[in-house]
Motif scaffolding. Structure first.
Motif, PDB file in Angstrom:
ATOM      1  N   CYS A 259      19.491 -23.955  -4.468  1.00 49.03           N
ATOM      2  CA  CYS A 259      19.692 -25.601  -5.704  1.00 49.03           C
ATOM      3  C   CYS A 259      21.170 -26.104  -5.812  1.00 49.03           C
ATOM      4  O   CYS A 259      20.970 -27.204  -5.962  1.00 49.03           O
ATOM      5  N   ARG A 260      21.687 -25.682  -5.340  1.00 47.72           N
ATOM      6  CA  ARG A 260      23.799 -26.355  -5.415  1.00 47.72           C
ATOM      7  C   ARG A 260      23.734 -27.055  -4.429  1.00 47.72           C
ATOM      8  O   ARG A 260      24.159 -28.045  -3.846  1.00 47.72           O
ATOM      9  N   GLU A 261      23.023 -26.481  -2.722  1.00 43.68           N
ATOM     10  CA  GLU A 261      22.850 -26.930  -1.482  1.00 43.68           C
ATOM     11  C   GLU A 261      21.233 -28.201  -1.324  1.00 43.68           C
ATOM     12  O   GLU A 261      21.808 -29.285  -0.970  1.00 43.68           O
ATOM     13  N   ASN A 262      20.528 -28.146  -1.946  1.00 43.87           N
ATOM     14  CA  ASN A 262      19.432 -28.886  -1.952  1.00 43.87           C
ATOM     15  C   ASN A 262      18.881 -29.744  -2.656  1.00 43.87           C
ATOM     16  O   ASN A 262      18.015 -30.600  -2.553  1.00 43.87           O
ATOM     17  N   GLY A 263      19.597 -29.169  -4.397  1.00 46.62           N
ATOM     18  CA  GLY A 263      18.554 -29.426  -5.747  1.00 46.62           C
ATOM     19  C   GLY A 263      17.226 -29.462  -4.980  1.00 46.62           C
ATOM     20  O   GLY A 263      16.489 -28.474  -4.257  1.00 46.62           O
ATOM     21  N   TRP A 264      16.274 -29.932  -6.184  1.00 47.54           N
ATOM     22  CA  TRP A 264      15.084 -29.379  -6.532  1.00 47.54           C
ATOM     23  C   TRP A 264      14.350 -30.329  -7.330  1.00 47.54           C
ATOM     24  O   TRP A 264      14.660 -30.093  -8.996  1.00 47.54           O
ATOM     25  N   GLN A 265      13.079 -30.586  -7.449  1.00 52.22           N
ATOM     26  CA  GLN A 265      12.758 -31.570  -8.192  1.00 52.22           C
ATOM     27  C   GLN A 265      10.792 -31.174  -7.880  1.00 52.22           C
ATOM     28  O   GLN A 265       9.835 -30.911  -7.196  1.00 52.22           O
ATOM     29  N   MET A 266      10.013 -30.801  -9.552  1.00 54.06           N
ATOM     30  CA  MET A 266       9.244 -30.913  -9.706  1.00 54.06           C
ATOM     31  C   MET A 266       7.819 -31.299  -8.988  1.00 54.06           C
ATOM     32  O   MET A 266       8.709 -32.773  -9.840  1.00 54.06           O
ATOM     33  N   ARG A 267       6.836 -31.585  -8.210  1.00 56.47           N
ATOM     34  CA  ARG A 267       5.882 -32.713  -8.436  1.00 56.47           C
ATOM     35  C   ARG A 267       4.616 -32.553  -9.149  1.00 56.47           C
ATOM     36  O   ARG A 267       4.620 -33.359  -9.234  1.00 56.47           O
ATOM     37  N   ASP A 268       4.798 -30.981  -9.529  1.00 52.48           N
ATOM     38  CA  ASP A 268       3.400 -30.686 -10.589  1.00 52.48           C
ATOM     39  C   ASP A 268       3.317 -30.284 -11.200  1.00 52.48           C
ATOM     40  O   ASP A 268       4.278 -29.130 -10.546  1.00 52.48           O
ATOM     41  N   LEU A 269       2.332 -30.265 -12.203  1.00 49.23           N
ATOM     42  CA  LEU A 269       2.127 -28.930 -13.253  1.00 49.23           C
ATOM     43  C   LEU A 269       2.123 -27.366 -12.358  1.00 49.23           C
ATOM     44  O   LEU A 269       2.662 -26.293 -12.727  1.00 49.23           O
ATOM     45  N   SER A 270       1.915 -27.766 -11.138  1.00 40.09           N
ATOM     46  CA  SER A 270       1.510 -26.134 -10.530  1.00 40.09           C
ATOM     47  C   SER A 270       2.516 -25.715 -10.115  1.00 40.09           C
ATOM     48  O   SER A 270       2.487 -24.582 -10.010  1.00 40.09           O
ATOM     49  N   GLN A 271       3.796 -26.294 -10.240  1.00 39.83           N
ATOM     50  CA  GLN A 271       5.479 -25.935 -10.140  1.00 39.83           C
ATOM     51  C   GLN A 271       6.215 -25.760 -10.931  1.00 39.83           C
ATOM     52  O   GLN A 271       7.870 -25.423 -10.931  1.00 39.83           O
ATOM     53  N   TYR A 272       5.242 -25.186 -11.751  1.00 39.38           N
ATOM     54  CA  TYR A 272       6.053 -24.778 -13.633  1.00 39.38           C
ATOM     55  C   TYR A 272       6.357 -23.709 -13.430  1.00 39.38           C
ATOM     56  O   TYR A 272       7.493 -23.525 -14.392  1.00 39.38           O
ATOM     57  N   ASP A 273       6.415 -22.502 -12.600  1.00 43.85           N
ATOM     58  CA  ASP A 273       7.076 -21.651 -13.303  1.00 43.85           C
ATOM     59  C   ASP A 273       7.615 -21.386 -12.036  1.00 43.85           C
ATOM     60  O   ASP A 273       8.733 -20.858 -12.330  1.00 43.85           O
ATOM     61  N   GLU A 274       7.840 -22.458 -11.304  1.00 46.10           N
ATOM     62  CA  GLU A 274       8.790 -22.142 -10.238  1.00 46.10           C
ATOM     63  C   GLU A 274       9.961 -22.945 -10.406  1.00 46.10           C
ATOM     64  O   GLU A 274      11.146 -22.590 -10.229  1.00 46.10           O
ATOM     65  N   LEU A 275       9.819 -23.619 -11.759  1.00 41.18           N
ATOM     66  CA  LEU A 275      11.048 -24.372 -11.914  1.00 41.18           C
ATOM     67  C   LEU A 275      11.549 -23.170 -13.621  1.00 41.18           C
ATOM     68  O   LEU A 275      12.729 -23.585 -13.755  1.00 41.18           O
ATOM     69  N   CYS A 276      10.816 -22.981 -13.738  1.00 39.98           N
ATOM     70  CA  CYS A 276      11.496 -21.648 -14.695  1.00 39.98           C
ATOM     71  C   CYS A 276      12.088 -20.778 -14.072  1.00 39.98           C
ATOM     72  O   CYS A 276      13.176 -20.283 -15.150  1.00 39.98           O
ATOM     73  N   ARG A 277      11.708 -20.337 -12.946  1.00 40.49           N
ATOM     74  CA  ARG A 277      12.045 -19.397 -12.431  1.00 40.49           C
ATOM     75  C   ARG A 277      14.246 -20.120 -11.564  1.00 40.49           C
ATOM     76  O   ARG A 277      15.036 -19.311 -11.666  1.00 40.49           O
ATOM     77  N   ARG A 278      13.644 -20.960 -11.286  1.00 40.90           N
ATOM     78  CA  ARG A 278      14.728 -22.023 -11.050  1.00 40.90           C
ATOM     79  C   ARG A 278      15.566 -21.593 -12.172  1.00 40.90           C
ATOM     80  O   ARG A 278      17.155 -22.143 -11.888  1.00 40.90           O
ATOM     81  N   MET A 279      15.644 -22.217 -13.090  1.00 39.80           N
ATOM     82  CA  MET A 279      16.395 -22.430 -13.993  1.00 39.80           C
ATOM     83  C   MET A 279      16.847 -21.439 -14.479  1.00 39.80           C
ATOM     84  O   MET A 279      18.002 -21.395 -15.558  1.00 39.80           O
ATOM     85  N   ASP A 280      15.989 -19.735 -14.912  1.00 36.89           N
ATOM     86  CA  ASP A 280      17.017 -19.043 -15.169  1.00 36.89           C
ATOM     87  C   ASP A 280      18.094 -18.191 -14.400  1.00 36.89           C
ATOM     88  O   ASP A 280      18.495 -18.713 -14.818  1.00 36.89           O
ATOM     89  N   ALA A 281      17.522 -18.773 -13.098  1.00 38.37           N
ATOM     90  CA  ALA A 281      18.671 -18.408 -12.226  1.00 38.37           C
ATOM     91  C   ALA A 281      19.934 -18.976 -12.094  1.00 38.37           C
ATOM     92  O   ALA A 281      21.475 -18.840 -12.235  1.00 38.37           O
ATOM     93  N   ARG A 282      19.963 -20.315 -12.882  1.00 38.68           N
ATOM     94  CA  ARG A 282      20.848 -21.332 -13.054  1.00 38.68           C
ATOM     95  C   ARG A 282      21.917 -20.854 -14.219  1.00 38.68           C
ATOM     96  O   ARG A 282      23.181 -21.050 -14.694  1.00 38.68           O
ATOM     97  N   LYS A 283      20.997 -20.597 -15.077  1.00 39.11           N
ATOM     98  CA  LYS A 283      21.722 -20.640 -15.979  1.00 39.11           C
ATOM     99  C   LYS A 283      22.106 -19.048 -16.634  1.00 39.11           C
ATOM    100  O   LYS A 283      23.197 -18.905 -17.347  1.00 39.11           O
TER     101      LYS A 283
END
Length: 309
Positions: free
Chosen positions: A154-178
């Motif tokens: 996340c720090r080096e490359n960032g990340w952006q959700m492209r569609d709803l299939s990646q929603y769980d991955e977004l939640c996981r990454r937000m957990d890791a950041r918070k």
């Protein structure tokens, strides 16, 4: 309390009939031995055909004396519950056909909960606990690595959700950041509660004492295994109380002097020929302990004097 009154084993003539029967002639007569006809050819050598029980009955003998085999024969004939397998043989069921038993006071069946409890059950439990705890450790380590990799990415490359299939991955990454590492791992572990571990002796003691409930028949195969003398004494006290106050009947295979000395225990000495009923103080293993301590009596007395000074 007493549920099982007596048990009759295959007689010597029964065993001869088994060997001579047409169905059993597949056994090579020259190979009829303790090894390949188990459990035939064991108890006639002891002149042991009938057992009469008390609330506490003990089968005593050295290694290879047949005391564990005797417990297994009784358990299988009674069809009571067991938690661990035993060394069966192709002829075990045939042997059981020759065995008979009688219950006390006209009872039709043994009480529910009757069980044979062996040290193998203790070892299986230990292996299960260690496997579960090892699995938890591996999962925790994998999540630690996942957290570190996610935060770094996340720090080096960032990340952006492209569609709803990646929603769980977004939640996981937000957990890791918070969250902190420990918060992240704890929230995503399938189980965080490791099962408490004890020494082999402590586990054995807890296993036997937890298996024994009220109002049932229990067959215990060398429950002293792995126990210190202190725990053997505590186990003996627990077993005496189970019989006296909680309606249990016990059959025990053992060579522990602490268990052999239990009040009211009826002891079958399987080392003697013929097998016979003896007092615990007459048994060879117990006398060996007595002789050892008598030989070193001066050292015990010296230690006692030094402790008084």
């Amino acid at each position: 309390m007493q549920y099982l009154k007596s048990f009759s084993l295959a007689s010597e003539s029964d065993e001869v009939d088994f060997v001579m029967s047409s169905a059993s002639y597949k056994l090579d007569m020259a190979c009829y031995s303790q090894n390949n006809a188990y459990p035939f050819h064991i108890f006639p050598q002891m002149s042991l055909s009938r057992l009469d029980f008390e609330p506490i009955t003990i089968f005593y003998g050295g290694n290879g004396s047949g005391k564990s085999t005797l417990l297994n024969v009784i358990a299988e004939k009674l069809n009571i519950h067991r938690t661990a397998p035993f060394n069966d043989s192709p002829h075990f069921a045939e042997y059981l056909e020759f065995c008979t038993y009688s219950l006390c006071n006209g009872q039709k069946r043994l009480p529910a909960g009757s069980e044979i409890v062996t040290s193998d059950g203790v070892f299986d439990l230990l292996l299960d606990v260690r496997a579960i705890n090892s699995g938890i450790d591996r999962e925790r380590e994998e999540l630690f690595e996942e957290y570190a990799e996610t935060v770094r990415d996340c720090r080096e490359n960032g990340w952006q959700m492209r569609d709803l299939s990646q929603y769980d991955e977004l939640c996981r990454r937000m957990d890791a950041r918070k969250k902190s590492r420990s918060q992240y791992v704890t929230s995503r572990m399938s189980s965080t509660a490791e099962i408490p571990t004890h020494s082999n002796g402590e586990s054995a003691f807890l296993y036997f004492t937890k298996r024994i409930k009220e109002n049932a028949l229990y067959l215990l195969d060398e429950p002293e295994n792995s126990l210190s003398p202190k725990l053997q004494l505590e186990l003996a006290e627990f077993l005496e109380a189970s019989v006296r106050f909680y309606g249990c009947q016990l059959m025990i295979s053992t060579h522990s002097p602490f268990l052999l000395a239990m009040k009211g225990a009826k002891i079958y000495d399987l080392d003697s020929r013929p097998a016979s009923i003896r007092r615990w103080s007459e048994l060879e293993n117990v006398k060996a302990y007595f002789d050892l301590f008598k030989t070193h009596e001066k050292e015990f007395n010296q230690s006692k004097k030094e402790n008084l000074l």
